[in-house]
Design a protein around this motif. Structure first.
Motif, short mmCIF file in Angstrom:
data_model
loop_
_atom_site.label_atom_id
_atom_site.label_comp_id
_atom_site.label_asym_id
_atom_site.label_seq_id
_atom_site.Cartn_x
_atom_site.Cartn_y
_atom_site.Cartn_z
N TRP A 43 49.06 -1.45 43.32
CA TRP A 43 47.86 -0.77 43.08
C TRP A 43 47.01 -0.63 44.45
N ASP A 56 50.31 2.74 45.20
CA ASP A 56 51.62 3.28 44.96
C ASP A 56 52.14 3.30 43.44
N VAL A 57 51.83 4.38 43.05
CA VAL A 57 52.03 4.43 41.58
C VAL A 57 53.53 4.22 41.28
N ALA A 58 54.56 4.59 42.02
CA ALA A 58 55.88 4.43 41.61
C ALA A 58 56.05 3.20 41.73
N LEU A 105 54.99 1.73 38.61
CA LEU A 105 55.57 2.19 37.48
C LEU A 105 56.93 1.56 37.26
N ASP A 129 60.50 2.97 30.38
CA ASP A 129 60.41 4.63 29.98
C ASP A 129 59.28 4.97 28.93
N LYS A 158 56.53 6.78 30.36
CA LYS A 158 56.37 6.64 31.67
C LYS A 158 55.73 7.77 32.52
N GLU A 159 56.43 9.02 32.17
CA GLU A 159 55.87 10.22 32.90
C GLU A 159 54.39 10.73 32.61
N ARG A 212 52.50 8.07 34.51
CA ARG A 212 52.38 8.35 35.86
C ARG A 212 51.23 9.64 36.15
N ALA A 213 51.22 10.74 35.25
CA ALA A 213 50.29 11.79 35.30
C ALA A 213 48.76 11.06 35.41
N TRP A 257 47.71 7.89 35.88
CA TRP A 257 47.29 7.16 37.06
C TRP A 257 46.96 7.81 38.40
N ALA A 258 48.07 8.97 38.63
CA ALA A 258 48.01 9.89 39.72
C ALA A 258 46.63 10.60 39.65
#
Length: 121
Positions: A18, A22-24, A27, A32, A55-56, A59-60, A62-63
């Motif tokens: 965090w 680094d979101v990746a 995650l 998933d 997960k996707e 990702r959106a 958190w980004a």
């Protein structure tokens, strides 16, 4: 999550990812089909009702959060190990106390909940 040592090590990796924004890397610890709830998700994506599924979508969320919160930084205050769960108590960039409640399925988080200390008594 099998024991307290694992929980502590997990929290170290979690907060480092965090704080590196680094979101990746964050995650990588999640399934998933994760389900994650957060009052901030409800603010940023009202249509979710605060519950992010998959997960996707996470990702959106958190980004977008990182984009809107350039000062984001966490400091771990305490780590609690449960049976198949971990609670990370941390202070965010605003000095607020937050608990991240994470429920594991094997080595990956299946369910997570960001919870905030109520300030209104």
């Amino acid at each position: 999550m099998s024991n307290e040592l694992d929980a502590t090590e997990f929290s170290r990796r979690w907060v480092a990812a965090w704080n590196a924004r680094d979101v990746a890397a964050v995650l990588a610890h999640f399934h998933d089909d994760v389900v994650f709830s957060s009052p901030l998700a409800a603010q940023l994506f009202p249509e979710t009702g605060g519950v992010v599924r998959g997960k996707e979508a996470l990702r959106a969320y958190w980004a977008e959060g990182l984009k809107r919160l350039p000062d984001l930084h966490f400091t771990v205050e305490a780590v609690y190990a449960g049976v198949g769960s971990v609670v990370i108590n941390y202070r965010n960039h605003r000095g607020q106390l937050v608990n991240e409640v994470l429920v594991f399925d094997g080595d990956l988080v299946r369910e997570g909940h960001a919870t905030y200390l109520r300030q209104d008594g």
